[in-house]
Design a protein around this motif. Structure first.
Motif, short mmCIF file in Angstrom:
data_model
loop_
_atom_site.label_atom_id
_atom_site.label_comp_id
_atom_site.label_asym_id
_atom_site.label_seq_id
_atom_site.Cartn_x
_atom_site.Cartn_y
_atom_site.Cartn_z
N ASN A 116 48.13 52.64 11.81
CA ASN A 116 47.44 52.41 10.54
C ASN A 116 47.90 51.12 9.86
O ASN A 116 47.09 50.42 9.23
N PHE A 117 49.18 50.78 10.01
CA PHE A 117 49.72 49.63 9.28
C PHE A 117 49.82 48.37 10.14
O PHE A 117 50.34 47.36 9.68
N ASP A 118 49.27 48.43 11.34
CA ASP A 118 49.32 47.24 12.18
C ASP A 118 48.45 46.11 11.63
O ASP A 118 48.69 44.94 11.91
N GLN A 119 47.47 46.47 10.81
CA GLN A 119 46.62 45.46 10.18
C GLN A 119 47.40 44.56 9.23
O GLN A 119 46.95 43.45 8.90
N PHE A 120 48.57 45.01 8.79
CA PHE A 120 49.38 44.22 7.85
C PHE A 120 50.40 43.33 8.56
O PHE A 120 51.07 42.52 7.92
N ARG A 121 50.51 43.46 9.87
CA ARG A 121 51.56 42.77 10.62
C ARG A 121 51.08 41.43 11.17
O ARG A 121 50.05 41.35 11.84
N ALA A 122 51.84 40.39 10.89
CA ALA A 122 51.57 39.10 11.52
C ALA A 122 51.98 39.16 12.99
O ALA A 122 52.96 39.84 13.33
N PRO A 123 51.25 38.50 13.89
CA PRO A 123 51.64 38.51 15.30
C PRO A 123 53.05 37.97 15.49
O PRO A 123 53.51 37.11 14.75
N LEU A 124 53.74 38.51 16.48
CA LEU A 124 55.09 38.03 16.79
C LEU A 124 55.02 36.60 17.31
O LEU A 124 54.09 36.23 18.03
N THR A 125 56.01 35.81 16.95
CA THR A 125 56.12 34.48 17.53
C THR A 125 56.77 34.60 18.91
O THR A 125 57.36 35.63 19.26
N GLU A 126 56.68 33.55 19.71
CA GLU A 126 57.32 33.56 21.02
C GLU A 126 58.83 33.74 20.90
O GLU A 126 59.45 34.42 21.72
N ALA A 127 59.41 33.14 19.86
CA ALA A 127 60.85 33.29 19.65
C ALA A 127 61.21 34.74 19.34
O ALA A 127 62.24 35.26 19.82
N GLU A 128 60.39 35.41 18.54
CA GLU A 128 60.65 36.81 18.21
C GLU A 128 60.53 37.69 19.46
O GLU A 128 61.31 38.63 19.64
N ILE A 129 59.56 37.40 20.29
CA ILE A 129 59.40 38.16 21.53
C ILE A 129 60.60 37.94 22.45
O ILE A 129 61.15 38.89 23.02
N ASP A 130 61.04 36.70 22.56
CA ASP A 130 62.18 36.40 23.43
C ASP A 130 63.44 37.12 22.98
O ASP A 130 64.26 37.54 23.81
N ARG A 131 63.63 37.27 21.66
CA ARG A 131 64.83 37.95 21.15
C ARG A 131 64.86 39.42 21.55
O ARG A 131 65.92 40.06 21.51
N MET A 132 63.72 39.97 21.90
CA MET A 132 63.66 41.39 22.30
C MET A 132 63.86 41.58 23.79
O MET A 132 63.72 42.69 24.30
N ALA A 133 64.20 40.51 24.49
CA ALA A 133 64.49 40.58 25.93
C ALA A 133 63.42 41.35 26.70
O ALA A 133 63.70 42.42 27.29
N PRO A 134 62.18 40.86 26.70
CA PRO A 134 61.09 41.61 27.35
C PRO A 134 61.32 41.87 28.83
O PRO A 134 60.78 42.83 29.39
N GLU A 135 62.15 41.05 29.47
CA GLU A 135 62.41 41.25 30.90
C GLU A 135 63.18 42.54 31.17
O GLU A 135 63.20 43.03 32.31
N ARG A 136 63.79 43.11 30.15
CA ARG A 136 64.56 44.35 30.32
C ARG A 136 63.74 45.59 30.00
O ARG A 136 64.23 46.72 30.13
N LEU A 137 62.51 45.43 29.58
CA LEU A 137 61.69 46.55 29.15
C LEU A 137 60.95 47.19 30.32
O LEU A 137 60.64 46.53 31.32
N SER A 138 60.66 48.47 30.17
CA SER A 138 59.79 49.15 31.13
C SER A 138 58.36 48.68 30.91
O SER A 138 58.05 48.02 29.91
N ASN A 145 53.72 47.93 24.76
CA ASN A 145 53.85 48.22 23.32
C ASN A 145 54.29 46.98 22.54
O ASN A 145 53.82 46.73 21.43
N LEU A 146 55.20 46.23 23.11
CA LEU A 146 55.70 45.03 22.44
C LEU A 146 54.56 44.06 22.14
O LEU A 146 54.46 43.55 21.03
N TYR A 147 53.71 43.84 23.10
CA TYR A 147 52.62 42.88 22.92
C TYR A 147 51.47 43.45 22.10
O TYR A 147 50.77 42.70 21.41
N ARG A 148 51.29 44.77 22.13
CA ARG A 148 50.19 45.36 21.35
C ARG A 148 50.60 45.70 19.92
O ARG A 148 49.86 45.48 18.97
N TRP A 149 51.81 46.25 19.76
CA TRP A 149 52.22 46.76 18.46
C TRP A 149 53.41 46.03 17.84
O TRP A 149 53.83 46.35 16.74
N GLY A 150 53.99 45.07 18.56
CA GLY A 150 55.13 44.32 18.02
C GLY A 150 56.45 45.05 18.12
O GLY A 150 57.45 44.61 17.56
#
Length: 235
Positions: free
Chosen positions: A126-148, A154-159
């Protein structure tokens, strides 16, 4: 400025006061609170082990910290959150218990709650409409290579990788613990919180947290009681 939608007990709830002392900071006032004594850990040890969750404050995250989308405002977010909270009935959570998530220690549910999972999913969507898209730097800080694969999606769809089927209700109480400290710290934590976990908590508010600048401690911006609109309709 970033916002987050979370669960946390009210400011005067005994569990909230106990957690403020444990972490060394009130998530409501932002002020420092003295650590407890006589629980098998020195105050300096508690300060060391709680450094990470102290900044985030005592809460279980529903919607991870996000920057506002350029097309919305804080007033619009608050208005929607007040309305959303008002049409969701409060409900009892399962009992909380001290446990470990990886090498961290925190409060977890004693058993699964479908009602909580449904609420968490509704908040994320419901509140995803209020979220600005993640920047590449923000995505990198979440270590996407370690995710299932589901977490990566989920990271790319919901942040946030840990939402929907990947969601776990968890209130952090320590940072990462070494093997040497793990058992002793968990025992002291369990002993300290045992009195405050005797009764299952009621999920009756949605808390809007705010991080006023990057790296700043999170604090409660506002607390939104659940069920008010529903109660008025019944009356």
């Amino acid at each position: 400025m970033r916002y987050s939608i979370c669960y946390t007990p009210s400011a005067r709830d005994p569990l909230s006061l106990a957690a403020s002392s444990w972490l060394g900071r009130s998530v409501y006032s932002g002020e420092a609170v003295e650590h407890p004594e006589g629980i098998g850990l020195s105050q300096s040890e508690i300060a060391f082990h709680t450094a990470l969750p102290r900044r985030n404050g005592f809460h279980a995250c529903l919607k991870a910290p996000f920057r506002l989308h350029p097309d919305v405002s804080e007033a619009m977010l608050l208005r929607e959150l007040m309305h959303f909270a008002g049409v969701v009935e409060p409900f009892a959570l399962p009992a909380l218990e001290v446990g470990r998530l990886g090498d961290h220690c925190g409060l977890m549910l004693s058993h699964h709650s479908l009602q909580l999972d449904q609420l968490a999913s509704l908040v994320v969507q419901n509140f995803d409409q209020f979220r600005a898209p993640l920047t590449e730097a923000e995505i990198d800080r979440m270590a996407p290579e370690r995710l299932s694969a589901p977490q990566f999606a989920n990271l790319y769809r919901w942040g946030d990788p840990h939402v929907l089927d990947e969601y776990r209700f968890y209130l952090p109480l320590t940072g990462p613990l070494s093997l040497r400290d793990r058992e002793r710290v968990q025992k002291a934590t369990s002993s300290y919180f045992s009195t405050y976990l005797a009764q299952p908590p009621v999920f009756s508010n949605l808390a809007l947290f705010v991080e006023r600048e990057q790296g700043a401690p999170l604090v409660v911006h506002s607390l939104h009681p659940m069920g008010r609109v529903s109660a008025r309709k019944i009356a």
